[in-house]
Design a protein around this motif. Structure first.
Motif, PDB file in Angstrom:
ATOM      1  N   GLY A  92       9.855 111.610  39.089  1.00 31.58           N
ATOM      2  CA  GLY A  92       9.203 111.245  37.830  1.00 31.58           C
ATOM      3  C   GLY A  92      10.130 110.582  36.833  1.00 31.58           C
ATOM      4  N   GLU A  93      11.475 110.685  37.046  1.00 35.23           N
ATOM      5  CA  GLU A  93      12.421 110.019  36.158  1.00 35.23           C
ATOM      6  C   GLU A  93      12.537 108.550  36.535  1.00 35.23           C
ATOM      7  N   TRP A  94      12.847 107.723  35.552  1.00 34.73           N
ATOM      8  CA  TRP A  94      12.919 106.285  35.769  1.00 34.73           C
ATOM      9  C   TRP A  94      14.108 105.722  35.013  1.00 34.73           C
ATOM     10  N   PHE A  95      14.822 104.795  35.651  1.00 35.09           N
ATOM     11  CA  PHE A  95      15.951 104.137  34.998  1.00 35.09           C
ATOM     12  C   PHE A  95      15.690 102.640  34.998  1.00 35.09           C
ATOM     13  N   GLU A  96      15.566 102.080  33.826  1.00 36.52           N
ATOM     14  CA  GLU A  96      15.343 100.647  33.670  1.00 36.52           C
ATOM     15  C   GLU A  96      16.638 100.014  33.188  1.00 36.52           C
ATOM     16  N   PRO A  97      17.375  99.336  34.074  1.00 39.56           N
ATOM     17  CA  PRO A  97      18.676  98.777  33.667  1.00 39.56           C
ATOM     18  C   PRO A  97      18.535  97.805  32.500  1.00 39.56           C
ATOM     19  N   GLU A  98      19.392  97.990  31.513  1.00 43.64           N
ATOM     20  CA  GLU A  98      19.357  97.141  30.324  1.00 43.64           C
ATOM     21  C   GLU A  98      20.788  96.862  29.883  1.00 43.64           C
ATOM     22  N   ARG A  99      21.282  95.669  30.208  1.00 45.08           N
ATOM     23  CA  ARG A  99      22.652  95.277  29.885  1.00 45.08           C
ATOM     24  C   ARG A  99      23.633  96.388  30.289  1.00 45.08           C
ATOM     25  N   THR A 144      34.280  96.667  46.480  1.00 46.49           N
ATOM     26  CA  THR A 144      33.230  96.565  47.482  1.00 46.49           C
ATOM     27  C   THR A 144      32.052  97.492  47.167  1.00 46.49           C
ATOM     28  N   VAL A 145      32.323  98.699  46.701  1.00 45.31           N
ATOM     29  CA  VAL A 145      31.239  99.614  46.333  1.00 45.31           C
ATOM     30  C   VAL A 145      30.525  99.091  45.094  1.00 45.31           C
ATOM     31  N   MET A 146      31.303  98.655  44.106  1.00 42.20           N
ATOM     32  CA  MET A 146      30.708  98.174  42.864  1.00 42.20           C
ATOM     33  C   MET A 146      29.859  96.917  43.103  1.00 42.20           C
ATOM     34  N   SER A 147      30.272  96.070  44.039  1.00 42.81           N
ATOM     35  CA  SER A 147      29.511  94.850  44.285  1.00 42.81           C
ATOM     36  C   SER A 147      28.115  95.170  44.809  1.00 42.81           C
ATOM     37  N   ARG A 148      28.002  96.208  45.658  1.00 44.26           N
ATOM     38  CA  ARG A 148      26.674  96.599  46.154  1.00 44.26           C
ATOM     39  C   ARG A 148      25.823  97.157  45.028  1.00 44.26           C
ATOM     40  N   LEU A 149      26.425  97.981  44.176  1.00 48.52           N
ATOM     41  CA  LEU A 149      25.677  98.554  43.070  1.00 48.52           C
ATOM     42  C   LEU A 149      25.272  97.478  42.069  1.00 48.52           C
ATOM     43  N   ALA A 150      26.180  96.547  41.796  1.00 47.82           N
ATOM     44  CA  ALA A 150      25.868  95.454  40.886  1.00 47.82           C
ATOM     45  C   ALA A 150      24.737  94.600  41.441  1.00 47.82           C
ATOM     46  N   GLN A 205      22.229  95.598  43.244  1.00 45.18           N
ATOM     47  CA  GLN A 205      20.957  96.282  43.007  1.00 45.18           C
ATOM     48  C   GLN A 205      20.511  96.134  41.557  1.00 45.18           C
ATOM     49  N   ILE A 206      21.460  96.260  40.641  1.00 43.21           N
ATOM     50  CA  ILE A 206      21.114  96.203  39.217  1.00 43.21           C
ATOM     51  C   ILE A 206      20.757  94.782  38.799  1.00 43.21           C
ATOM     52  N   ASP A 207      21.453  93.789  39.365  1.00 43.57           N
ATOM     53  CA  ASP A 207      21.283  92.404  38.937  1.00 43.57           C
ATOM     54  C   ASP A 207      20.083  91.715  39.560  1.00 43.57           C
ATOM     55  N   ALA A 208      19.422  92.378  40.498  1.00 44.64           N
ATOM     56  CA  ALA A 208      18.288  91.728  41.161  1.00 44.64           C
ATOM     57  C   ALA A 208      17.227  91.350  40.135  1.00 44.64           C
ATOM     58  N   GLY A 209      16.930  90.057  40.037  1.00 47.03           N
ATOM     59  CA  GLY A 209      15.885  89.589  39.133  1.00 47.03           C
ATOM     60  C   GLY A 209      16.302  89.456  37.691  1.00 47.03           C
ATOM     61  N   THR A 210      17.587  89.645  37.359  1.00 46.28           N
ATOM     62  CA  THR A 210      18.031  89.525  35.965  1.00 46.28           C
ATOM     63  C   THR A 210      18.600  88.139  35.723  1.00 46.28           C
ATOM     64  N   SER A 211      18.644  87.752  34.470  1.00 42.01           N
ATOM     65  CA  SER A 211      19.236  86.468  34.106  1.00 42.01           C
ATOM     66  C   SER A 211      20.754  86.588  34.135  1.00 42.01           C
ATOM     67  N   ALA A 212      21.431  85.432  34.134  1.00 39.83           N
ATOM     68  CA  ALA A 212      22.896  85.433  34.240  1.00 39.83           C
ATOM     69  C   ALA A 212      23.544  86.209  33.105  1.00 39.83           C
ATOM     70  N   GLU A 213      23.006  86.066  31.893  1.00 37.90           N
ATOM     71  CA  GLU A 213      23.630  86.748  30.752  1.00 37.90           C
ATOM     72  C   GLU A 213      23.398  88.255  30.777  1.00 37.90           C
ATOM     73  N   GLU A 214      22.471  88.713  31.630  1.00 35.41           N
ATOM     74  CA  GLU A 214      22.190  90.137  31.725  1.00 35.41           C
ATOM     75  C   GLU A 214      22.884  90.778  32.918  1.00 35.41           C
ATOM     76  N   GLU A 215      23.680  90.032  33.666  1.00 36.67           N
ATOM     77  CA  GLU A 215      24.341  90.595  34.837  1.00 36.67           C
ATOM     78  C   GLU A 215      25.286  91.728  34.431  1.00 36.67           C
ATOM     79  N   ALA A 216      25.428  92.684  35.341  1.00 36.39           N
ATOM     80  CA  ALA A 216      26.255  93.848  35.044  1.00 36.39           C
ATOM     81  C   ALA A 216      27.712  93.429  34.859  1.00 36.39           C
ATOM     82  N   ALA A 217      28.338  93.973  33.819  1.00 40.51           N
ATOM     83  CA  ALA A 217      29.784  93.805  33.628  1.00 40.51           C
ATOM     84  C   ALA A 217      30.499  94.842  34.487  1.00 40.51           C
TER      85      ALA A 217
END
Length: 388
Positions: free
Chosen positions: A195-202, A213-219, A221-233
């Motif tokens: 029932g919990e939900w996480f909506e990535p926001e900047r 290598t681990v961070m690239s996979r996680l990034a 997932q988070i960056d899927a469908g986001t604009s370039a300026e919203e990509e994970a730092a």
């Protein structure tokens, strides 16, 4: 008992396995209950600390405490299984903390904790400085969600949480239980309940470092469908990937420029510093269960040392004040000098857990292949984003 401790007790009642989403409350509760120093002799005080963490481990695992020799053997097996240190480094760590034979378990664990913390304390300002920089950078760049990759980032995660309370930043700071061995869906590694939900926001992702290598996979997932300026730092404590920011790399850059031309290897020290952070004993390991990822305590001595380090960092942040970036640079250079002179100076050598960085092999999947330097935060914030 305060309501905060009551909540921790409820989490501990579910032990020996704690759901991934409950790990922050579990760790915070354990640290809250740890006694402070008293007026007893130093050896008795450390034995008391050892006895406290032994009792916590026994209560959580539901098993009796082992003999001291067995505790040391189990610690070595755990450290070797973690794979963060070479055999030479592991031997040096064991030599540094070995309390000797003939101790009771409490005396031996207390002595090991004392010997370990004596070598770790000089590094606390750098870890806390990194966490403080991350919090300030995320506020300044409006990175609302900050995900620290467990377990290497436990020290900086807890520091950031405490700093967030002090500064009232409003950041959403979480642990992400992603690793090389097991990397599930985003909800899985965050330990979200049904029932919990996480909506990535900047988002900002924070890890100890190396290649990413681990961070690239996680990034990804988070960056899927986001604009370039919203990509994970992607923020690293140290980095061997030129496309990923490394805090220590930049902190020591003036020294690298100045000293490397004189034939010294300051850049290798950055790798050493990363090895040291990653080699910190982790009080728990992550296991996969039918209901998702969960944490269970490590062996007794690893748990005692890991919790003692987290308590030391927590006390350091609570005591304040935080050091400035120039002060952090000076501390890093002091530690480099101890590292550089360890081979020829017994005093410098004894102050270190181990003396050399572990050799690293470039992973087959380097990560972030499609990204260029100018669009990759925070690199563009440092070097500028104008093309040319």
């Amino acid at each position: 008992m305060s309501s905060r401790r009551g909540g921790a007790a409820a989490v501990l009642a579910a032990a020996p396995r704690v759901p991934a989403g409950d790990v922050p409350a579990w760790l915070t509760g354990l640290l809250t209950e740890c006694p402070g120093p008293d007026a007893a002799s130093a050896s008795a005080a450390w034995a008391g600390i050892g006895e406290h963490w032994i009792a916590r481990w026994c209560a959580i695992t539901g098993t009796p405490a082992p003999a001291m020799d067995d505790a040391i053997r189990d610690f070595i097996q755990t450290m070797r299984g973690e794979g963060d240190l070479s055999e030479v480094q592991l031997a040096q760590v064991c030599h540094a903390i070995d309390p000797g034979r003939g101790h009771t378990l409490a005396d031996g664990a207390g002595s090991a904790i004392e010997r370990f913390l004596w070598r770790v304390r000089p590094w606390l300002p750098l870890w806390v400085s990194f966490a403080h920089w991350v919090v300030r950078w995320c506020v300044h760049r409006r990175r609302r969600h900050v995900l620290f990759l467990a377990r290497d980032m436990l020290t900086t995660y807890l520091t950031a949480r405490r700093l967030d309370l002090k500064l009232s930043t409003g950041l959403d700071i979480r642990l992400a239980h992603a690793s090389r061995a097991d990397h599930g869906a985003l909800a899985d590694v965050l330990g979200l309940r049904e029932g919990e939900w996480f909506e990535p926001e900047r988002v900002a992702l924070v890890d100890s470092g190396c290649y990413g290598t681990v961070m690239s996979r996680l990034a990804g997932q988070i960056d899927a469908g986001t604009s370039a300026e919203e990509e994970a730092a992607c923020l690293f404590y140290f980095s061997r990937n030129p496309k990923i920011f490394g805090y220590l790399n930049y902190l020591l850059s003036p020294s690298i420029l100045e000293l490397d031309i004189a034939g010294t290897d300051v850049a290798d020290f950055v790798i050493y510093a990363g090895d040291l952070l990653e080699a910190m004993p982790k009080p728990y390991r992550v296991v996969r269960t039918e209901s998702g990822l969960a944490a269970e305590p490590q062996d007794l001595l690893t748990f005692c040392l890991g919790m003692a380090v987290l308590k030391e960092v927590d006390d350091f942040v609570a005591a304040g004040p935080l050091i400035s970036i120039p002060q952090a640079q000076r501390r890093a250079l002091e530690l480099y000098n101890a590292y550089a002179n360890a081979s020829g100076n017994r005093m410098h050598a004894d102050s270190l857990l181990f003396h050399t960085p572990a050799p690293q092999q470039l992973p087959a999947d380097y990560g972030f292949e499609a990204l260029d330097f100018q669009s990759f935060p925070p690199q563009n914030e440092i070097f500028g984003s104008a093309p040319g």
